[in-house]
Write a protein that holds these residues in place. Structure first.
Motif, PDB file in Angstrom:
ATOM      1  N   GLU A 140       0.847  -1.199   0.000  1.00  0.00           N
ATOM      2  CA  GLU A 140       0.000   0.000   0.000  1.00  0.00           C
ATOM      3  C   GLU A 140       0.883   1.251   0.000  1.00  0.00           C
ATOM      4  OE1 GLU A 140      -3.105  -0.258   2.987  1.00  0.00           O
ATOM      5  OE2 GLU A 140      -3.510  -2.320   2.363  1.00  0.00           O
ATOM      6  N   PRO A 141       0.377   2.333  -0.609  1.00  0.00           N
ATOM      7  CA  PRO A 141       1.221   3.521  -0.822  1.00  0.00           C
ATOM      8  C   PRO A 141       1.883   4.063   0.437  1.00  0.00           C
ATOM      9  CG  PRO A 141      -0.898   3.780  -1.923  1.00  0.00           C
ATOM     10  CD  PRO A 141      -0.970   2.503  -1.163  1.00  0.00           C
ATOM     11  N   ASP A 142       1.177   4.076   1.556  1.00  0.00           N
ATOM     12  CA  ASP A 142       1.750   4.707   2.760  1.00  0.00           C
ATOM     13  C   ASP A 142       2.962   3.945   3.296  1.00  0.00           C
ATOM     14  OD1 ASP A 142       0.217   2.535   3.642  1.00  0.00           O
ATOM     15  OD2 ASP A 142      -0.165   3.479   5.593  1.00  0.00           O
ATOM     16  N   ALA A 143       3.095   2.673   2.907  1.00  0.00           N
ATOM     17  CA  ALA A 143       4.204   1.867   3.441  1.00  0.00           C
ATOM     18  C   ALA A 143       5.403   1.836   2.493  1.00  0.00           C
ATOM     19  CB  ALA A 143       3.727   0.447   3.723  1.00  0.00           C
ATOM     20  N   ARG A 144       5.281   2.506   1.351  1.00  0.00           N
ATOM     21  CA  ARG A 144       6.371   2.422   0.368  1.00  0.00           C
ATOM     22  C   ARG A 144       7.625   3.151   0.839  1.00  0.00           C
ATOM     23  NH1 ARG A 144       5.584  -1.540  -2.987  1.00  0.00           N
ATOM     24  NH2 ARG A 144       6.915  -0.553  -4.527  1.00  0.00           N
ATOM     25  N   GLN A 145       7.427   4.214   1.635  1.00  0.00           N
ATOM     26  CA  GLN A 145       8.589   5.007   2.076  1.00  0.00           C
ATOM     27  C   GLN A 145       9.159   4.540   3.417  1.00  0.00           C
ATOM     28  OE1 GLN A 145       9.688   7.074  -0.178  1.00  0.00           O
ATOM     29  NE2 GLN A 145       7.865   6.550  -1.376  1.00  0.00           N
ATOM     30  N   GLY A 146       8.477   3.607   4.040  1.00  0.00           N
ATOM     31  CA  GLY A 146       8.974   3.132   5.328  1.00  0.00           C
ATOM     32  C   GLY A 146       7.839   2.576   6.174  1.00  0.00           C
ATOM     33  N   PHE A 147       8.189   1.922   7.261  1.00  0.00           N
ATOM     34  CA  PHE A 147       7.157   1.314   8.124  1.00  0.00           C
ATOM     35  C   PHE A 147       7.783   0.912   9.451  1.00  0.00           C
ATOM     36  CE2 PHE A 147       8.880  -1.883   5.157  1.00  0.00           C
ATOM     37  CZ  PHE A 147       9.534  -2.715   6.063  1.00  0.00           C
ATOM     38  N   LEU A 148       6.891   0.698  10.384  1.00  0.00           N
ATOM     39  CA  LEU A 148       7.247   0.181  11.694  1.00  0.00           C
ATOM     40  C   LEU A 148       6.442  -1.100  11.833  1.00  0.00           C
ATOM     41  CD1 LEU A 148       8.882   1.263  14.077  1.00  0.00           C
ATOM     42  CD2 LEU A 148       6.875   2.558  14.755  1.00  0.00           C
ATOM     43  N   LEU A 149       7.103  -2.241  11.715  1.00  0.00           N
ATOM     44  CA  LEU A 149       6.397  -3.524  11.757  1.00  0.00           C
ATOM     45  C   LEU A 149       6.399  -4.056  13.186  1.00  0.00           C
ATOM     46  CD1 LEU A 149       7.414  -5.750   8.706  1.00  0.00           C
ATOM     47  CD2 LEU A 149       5.100  -5.218   9.485  1.00  0.00           C
ATOM     48  N   ASP A 150       5.198  -4.344  13.691  1.00  0.00           N
ATOM     49  CA  ASP A 150       5.019  -4.772  15.077  1.00  0.00           C
ATOM     50  C   ASP A 150       4.379  -6.159  15.048  1.00  0.00           C
ATOM     51  OD1 ASP A 150       3.761  -5.225  17.545  1.00  0.00           O
ATOM     52  OD2 ASP A 150       2.448  -3.473  17.379  1.00  0.00           O
ATOM     53  N   GLY A 151       5.148  -7.183  15.412  1.00  0.00           N
ATOM     54  CA  GLY A 151       4.604  -8.550  15.421  1.00  0.00           C
ATOM     55  C   GLY A 151       4.935  -9.345  14.170  1.00  0.00           C
ATOM     56  N   PHE A 152       5.748  -8.791  13.316  1.00  0.00           N
ATOM     57  CA  PHE A 152       6.208  -9.488  12.123  1.00  0.00           C
ATOM     58  C   PHE A 152       7.614  -9.003  11.787  1.00  0.00           C
ATOM     59  CE2 PHE A 152       6.924 -10.215   7.665  1.00  0.00           C
ATOM     60  CZ  PHE A 152       6.319 -11.425   7.399  1.00  0.00           C
ATOM     61  N   PRO A 153       8.536  -9.881  11.429  1.00  0.00           N
ATOM     62  CA  PRO A 153       8.402 -11.340  11.387  1.00  0.00           C
ATOM     63  C   PRO A 153       8.480 -11.966  12.778  1.00  0.00           C
ATOM     64  CG  PRO A 153      10.625 -10.686  10.760  1.00  0.00           C
ATOM     65  CD  PRO A 153       9.863  -9.426  10.965  1.00  0.00           C
ATOM     66  N   ARG A 154       7.925 -13.162  12.893  1.00  0.00           N
ATOM     67  CA  ARG A 154       7.949 -13.910  14.150  1.00  0.00           C
ATOM     68  C   ARG A 154       8.571 -15.287  13.969  1.00  0.00           C
ATOM     69  NH1 ARG A 154       3.178 -11.186  16.693  1.00  0.00           N
ATOM     70  NH2 ARG A 154       3.068 -11.832  18.848  1.00  0.00           N
ATOM     71  N   THR A 155       8.958 -15.630  12.750  1.00  0.00           N
ATOM     72  CA  THR A 155       9.641 -16.906  12.491  1.00  0.00           C
ATOM     73  C   THR A 155      10.756 -16.627  11.486  1.00  0.00           C
ATOM     74  OG1 THR A 155       8.297 -17.504  10.561  1.00  0.00           O
ATOM     75  CG2 THR A 155       7.446 -18.198  12.725  1.00  0.00           C
ATOM     76  N   LEU A 156      11.726 -17.548  11.407  1.00  0.00           N
ATOM     77  CA  LEU A 156      12.806 -17.359  10.434  1.00  0.00           C
ATOM     78  C   LEU A 156      12.287 -17.343   8.997  1.00  0.00           C
ATOM     79  CD1 LEU A 156      15.725 -19.406  12.032  1.00  0.00           C
ATOM     80  CD2 LEU A 156      15.701 -16.955  11.558  1.00  0.00           C
TER      81      LEU A 156
END
Ligand SMILES: Nc1ncnc2c1ncn2[C@@H]1O[C@H](COP(=O)(O)OP(=O)(O)O)[C@@H](O)[C@H]1O
Length: 183
Positions: A74-90
């Motif tokens: 989605e457009p708002d995540a193209r410039q950056g993001f703060l991912l909370d709860g992902f990734p949780r596995t290798l």
């Protein structure tokens, strides 16, 4: 900036993400929140994920990574993001690296929040979310130790560890201080 937050259930990732996202000007993307929206909205994805949330087990990687890939596109995540709860596995971590590399991007930092076990359980029981029963909490803590903790080594090169006992605002300040040189 492209950042992931790692920490056991109750470490305060969601609280920190909410405080940090406006400072950093990137969206807060929480897989727990996304899954619960799907469950509440009774979407096909929600119907597949619901039983895992009820027990505190991880939703299978295929379902999870598909949902995250869509959100990151989605457009708002193209410039950056703060991912909370992902990734949780290798496998989730490897998929994320591939997704980013396909666009010539990579993560800037992996922030680990550490809190003593007894504080974690206390925090979770006091927030009283429907999937926060003593059994699911114990299971999620066990899942964290076996499946998610190995990520700390995977991200050793970009790992920032923050002591997350104490007032949320202080922890956010500490995090911003550590992130400054990464951006
Ligand atoms: N990356 C993920 N992979 C698989 N399942 C996930 C993931 N993120 C969230 N979930 C599911 O959503 C539930 C709630 O996650 P979350 O809101 O992050 O809570 P907590 O950090 O307290 O465990 C998890 O117990 C799991 O079932």
């Amino acid at each position: 900036m492209r950042i992931i937050l790692i920490g056991p259930p109750g470490a305060g990732k969601g609280t920190q993400a909410a405080l940090l996202h406006s400072e950093l000007g990137v969206p807060h993307i929480s897989t727990g929140v996304l899954f619960r929206q799907h469950v509440d909205g009774q979407t096909p994805l929600g119907r597949q994920a619901g039983r895992y949330l009820d027990t505190g087990d991880l939703v299978p990687d295929r379902i999870t990574t598909e949902m995250v890939a869509q959100r990151l596109a989605e457009p708002d995540a193209r410039q950056g993001f703060l991912l909370d709860g992902f990734p949780r596995t290798l496998p989730q971590a490897r998929t994320l690296s591939e997704l980013l590399a396909a666009d010539g991007h990579r993560l800037d930092a992996a922030v680990e929040y550490t809190v003593p076990d007894e504080v974690l359980t206390e925090r979770l029981l006091s927030r009283a979310r429907t999937d926060d029963t003593p059994e699911t909490i114990r299971n999620r803590q066990q899942v964290y130790r076996t499946q998610t903790a190995p990520l700390l080594r995977f991200y050793a090169d970009i790992l920032l560890t923050v002591d997350a006992a104490g007032p949320a605002a202080d922890i956010a300040e500490k995090t911003l201080g550590l992130l400054r040189p990464c951006g």
